[in-house]
Write a protein that holds these residues in place. Structure first.
Motif, PDB file in Angstrom:
ATOM      1  N   UNK A  31       0.833  -1.204   0.000  1.00 22.95           N
ATOM      2  CA  UNK A  31       0.000   0.000   0.000  1.00 22.95           C
ATOM      3  C   UNK A  31       0.871   1.258   0.000  1.00 22.95           C
ATOM      4  N   UNK A  32       1.950   1.233   0.760  1.00 25.74           N
ATOM      5  CA  UNK A  32       2.850   2.386   0.806  1.00 25.74           C
ATOM      6  C   UNK A  32       3.543   2.588  -0.538  1.00 25.74           C
ATOM      7  N   UNK A  33       3.852   1.500  -1.232  1.00 27.23           N
ATOM      8  CA  UNK A  33       4.454   1.614  -2.565  1.00 27.23           C
ATOM      9  C   UNK A  33       3.503   2.292  -3.532  1.00 27.23           C
ATOM     10  N   UNK A  34       2.225   1.923  -3.462  1.00 21.58           N
ATOM     11  CA  UNK A  34       1.216   2.574  -4.303  1.00 21.58           C
ATOM     12  C   UNK A  34       1.159   4.068  -4.001  1.00 21.58           C
ATOM     13  N   UNK A  35       1.145   4.417  -2.720  1.00 20.99           N
ATOM     14  CA  UNK A  35       1.120   5.832  -2.329  1.00 20.99           C
ATOM     15  C   UNK A  35       2.306   6.579  -2.926  1.00 20.99           C
ATOM     16  N   UNK A  36       3.488   5.963  -2.843  1.00 19.58           N
ATOM     17  CA  UNK A  36       4.696   6.612  -3.367  1.00 19.58           C
ATOM     18  C   UNK A  36       4.613   6.802  -4.878  1.00 19.58           C
ATOM     19  N   UNK A  43      10.520   7.739 -10.118  1.00 18.33           N
ATOM     20  CA  UNK A  43      11.857   8.192  -9.728  1.00 18.33           C
ATOM     21  C   UNK A  43      11.929   8.546  -8.248  1.00 18.33           C
ATOM     22  N   UNK A  44      10.816   8.991  -7.674  1.00 21.84           N
ATOM     23  CA  UNK A  44      10.815   9.369  -6.259  1.00 21.84           C
ATOM     24  C   UNK A  44      10.508   8.235  -5.310  1.00 21.84           C
ATOM     25  N   UNK A  45      10.180   7.073  -5.847  1.00 20.78           N
ATOM     26  CA  UNK A  45       9.861   5.917  -5.013  1.00 20.78           C
ATOM     27  C   UNK A  45      11.149   5.174  -4.652  1.00 20.78           C
ATOM     28  N   UNK A  50       9.326   3.954   1.185  1.00 15.90           N
ATOM     29  CA  UNK A  50       8.225   2.999   1.355  1.00 15.90           C
ATOM     30  C   UNK A  50       8.202   2.461   2.776  1.00 15.90           C
ATOM     31  N   UNK A  51       9.355   2.079   3.298  1.00 15.24           N
ATOM     32  CA  UNK A  51       9.416   1.553   4.666  1.00 15.24           C
ATOM     33  C   UNK A  51       8.921   2.589   5.671  1.00 15.24           C
ATOM     34  N   UNK A  52       9.332   3.844   5.479  1.00 12.18           N
ATOM     35  CA  UNK A  52       8.892   4.898   6.378  1.00 12.18           C
ATOM     36  C   UNK A  52       7.389   5.097   6.340  1.00 12.18           C
ATOM     37  N   UNK A  68      14.097  -2.759  -4.739  1.00 12.65           N
ATOM     38  CA  UNK A  68      13.015  -1.906  -5.218  1.00 12.65           C
ATOM     39  C   UNK A  68      12.224  -2.604  -6.318  1.00 12.65           C
ATOM     40  N   UNK A  69      12.912  -3.302  -7.215  1.00 14.68           N
ATOM     41  CA  UNK A  69      12.217  -3.953  -8.319  1.00 14.68           C
ATOM     42  C   UNK A  69      11.329  -5.086  -7.814  1.00 14.68           C
TER      43      UNK A  69
END
Length: 222
Positions: A31-36, A43-45, A50-52, A68-69
């Protein structure tokens, strides 16, 4: 308040099994990855960001998704499942009088403007120039299209359209909505151009696709 400031939950709460804790942590990371992806773009993800946002330690993030991938690949599957559920759930709550091709197109347009769809769009655009990301994203559009086609066939079983024509028509609408959603993400349809295009699409679809028959107790559709 930024999502990164959310208080970390206690993943070792009483009564929660190890598998439940693992699933909960992974879901929060996805879910945090989607938000990012929606807010910061590809580029900003980063795994750190994501962990934060997920409220988990870097060690926990690396344990579940070391790169990341790998994290993005899992997030993409998560997003595709979200899309499928979004179509099905949205149509399920439509009032009977809106269960027609116009109502289905309104719902499709609404889904295209949701974070899940925007995150998938972000990945597709980024993959054009990223050789590592590209293999993951080659079939994104086809997989989303398959969900839409399956939903279309389930909702409008009485259509007399040739099978190949129906598939091509849905693909054309999909491509149009991708472009419209990109523009909408920039201007929020401040001038009403996207709404005008949608109105024309619905007027054509109304001619091509008959209303589905009313089920007992629903009454006749307009």
């Amino acid at each position: 308040m930024p999502k990164s400031s959310r208080r970390r939950d206690n993943d070792h709460g009483a009564g929660r099994t190890q598998e439940e804790r693992r699933t909960r942590t992974r879901t929060r990371l996805l879910d945090a990855t989607v938000d990012c992806l929606v807010e910061l773009g590809w580029s900003g993800t980063s795994t750190t960001e994501v962990a934060g946002r997920a409220g988990v330690s870097r060690g926990a993030q690396q344990h579940h998704y070391p790169t990341k991938m790998g994290l993005v690949a899992a997030a993409m599957e998560h997003l595709l499942e979200r899309q499928r559920l979004a179509y099905e759930q949205a149509y399920a709550i439509l009032p009977p009088e809106r269960r027609n091709v116009e109502g289905a197109l309104d719902l499709l347009w609404n889904v295209f403007r949701q974070p899940s769809a925007l995150a998938l769009l972000e990945l597709s655009v980024a993959a054009r120039t990223d050789d590592e990301l590209k293999p993951l994203c080659l079939d994104i559009n086809d997989r989303v299209l398959q969900v839409i086609l399956e939903t279309f066939e389930r909702l409008f079983p009485g259509t007399t359209l040739p099978e190949d024509f129906a598939a091509t028509m849905v693909r054309a609408v999909f491509a149009m909505f991708v472009g419209l959603s990109l523009q909408n993400s920039l201007d929020g349809d401040a001038h009403g151009h996207q709404a005008a295009v949608l109105a024309h699409i619905k007027s054509v679809a109304r001619v091509l696709v008959p209303n589905p028959p009313a089920t007992p107790g629903e009454g006749s559709l307009p």
